[in-house]
Design a protein around this motif. Structure first.
Motif, PDB file in Angstrom:
ATOM      1  N   ARG A 178       1.198   3.383   4.347  1.00 35.40           N
ATOM      2  CA  ARG A 178      -0.045   2.865   3.774  1.00 35.40           C
ATOM      3  C   ARG A 178      -0.584   3.841   2.722  1.00 35.40           C
ATOM      4  NH1 ARG A 178      -2.391  -1.660   6.839  1.00 35.40           N
ATOM      5  NH2 ARG A 178      -1.174  -1.908   8.718  1.00 35.40           N
ATOM      6  N   ASP A 179      -1.780   4.394   2.954  1.00 29.36           N
ATOM      7  CA  ASP A 179      -2.426   5.250   1.951  1.00 29.36           C
ATOM      8  C   ASP A 179      -2.237   6.738   2.194  1.00 29.36           C
ATOM      9  OD1 ASP A 179      -3.485   2.964   0.763  1.00 29.36           O
ATOM     10  OD2 ASP A 179      -5.279   3.015   2.010  1.00 29.36           O
ATOM     11  N   HIS A 180      -1.368   7.126   3.118  1.00 32.91           N
ATOM     12  CA  HIS A 180      -1.301   8.537   3.485  1.00 32.91           C
ATOM     13  C   HIS A 180       0.117   9.093   3.483  1.00 32.91           C
ATOM     14  CE1 HIS A 180      -5.503   8.472   4.543  1.00 32.91           C
ATOM     15  NE2 HIS A 180      -5.283   7.386   5.235  1.00 32.91           N
ATOM     16  N   ALA A 228       0.843  -1.208   0.000  1.00 36.57           N
ATOM     17  CA  ALA A 228       0.000   0.000   0.000  1.00 36.57           C
ATOM     18  C   ALA A 228       0.871   1.249   0.000  1.00 36.57           C
ATOM     19  CB  ALA A 228      -0.930  -0.001   1.209  1.00 36.57           C
ATOM     20  N   THR A 229       1.956   1.238   0.761  1.00 37.31           N
ATOM     21  CA  THR A 229       2.851   2.391   0.840  1.00 37.31           C
ATOM     22  C   THR A 229       3.504   2.663  -0.512  1.00 37.31           C
ATOM     23  OG1 THR A 229       3.249   1.972   3.177  1.00 37.31           O
ATOM     24  CG2 THR A 229       4.861   3.340   2.034  1.00 37.31           C
ATOM     25  N   THR A 267       1.082   4.295  -2.872  1.00 36.03           N
ATOM     26  CA  THR A 267       0.883   5.705  -2.532  1.00 36.03           C
ATOM     27  C   THR A 267       2.081   6.546  -2.963  1.00 36.03           C
ATOM     28  OG1 THR A 267      -0.504   5.072  -0.672  1.00 36.03           O
ATOM     29  CG2 THR A 267       0.368   7.305  -0.641  1.00 36.03           C
TER      30      THR A 267
END
Length: 162
Positions: free
Chosen positions: A110-112, A55-56, A59
């Motif tokens: 992750r997603d941020h 996920a990272t 992103t």
């Protein structure tokens, strides 16, 4: 182009990946940015990753939306120039505060995207999610230079001692 000495281990550090990704993030979606993001993907070990790393990486290599990219430019300049930024920040409970932060680095988890720095209001290291930064401006005040490796959350403490 100047010769750049490779990292002793031959891999990029978390701080180096964060710096590259932040530099690429605010380029937009043009052909150069797309090519640069693809190159970043090749620099990161493509071995087997867990869900967090997968996920990272996604992103890291995805362009930021326009308003987040604008905030990223202000933050990137402040990191480079060692300047304090003033954030209008909304936390997870929608509480809004104005904070002066000495920015150290940016990272993705992750997603941020996160701005990591020394929060003068809390007198400690804090990570601020970019999507919760409502506004950011440079104060022009000098920030103390700090080593990014000491300000990376999401790492085990033993990794920081090295």
């Amino acid at each position: 182009m100047a010769n750049v000495a490779p990292h002793p281990s031959g891999t990029l550090t978390a701080a180096e990946i964060a710096a590259l990704a932040l530099s690429l993030a605010h380029l937009g979606a043009g052909p150069q940015a797309t090519t640069a993001r693809r190159a970043l993907g090749h620099l990161i070990d493509p071995g087997t990753h867990d869900d967090v790393v997968t996920a990272t990486l996604a992103t890291l290599t995805r362009p930021l939306d326009v308003s987040t990219a604008d905030r990223a430019r202000v933050v990137a300049a402040a990191i480079t120039e060692h300047r304090v930024v003033r954030l209008c920040y909304g936390d997870a409970d929608a509480n809004v505060t104005i904070r002066e932060v000495e920015p150290v680095t940016c990272l993705v988890h992750r997603d941020h995207w996160y701005l990591v720095g020394w929060c003068r209001m809390r007198r400690g290291v804090r990570a601020f999610r970019f999507d919760r930064i409502l506004a950011v401006e440079s104060t022009g005040l000098p920030a103390r230079p700090r080593r990014a490796e000491r300000y990376l959350p999401f790492q085990r403490r033993t990794a920081l001692a090295a």
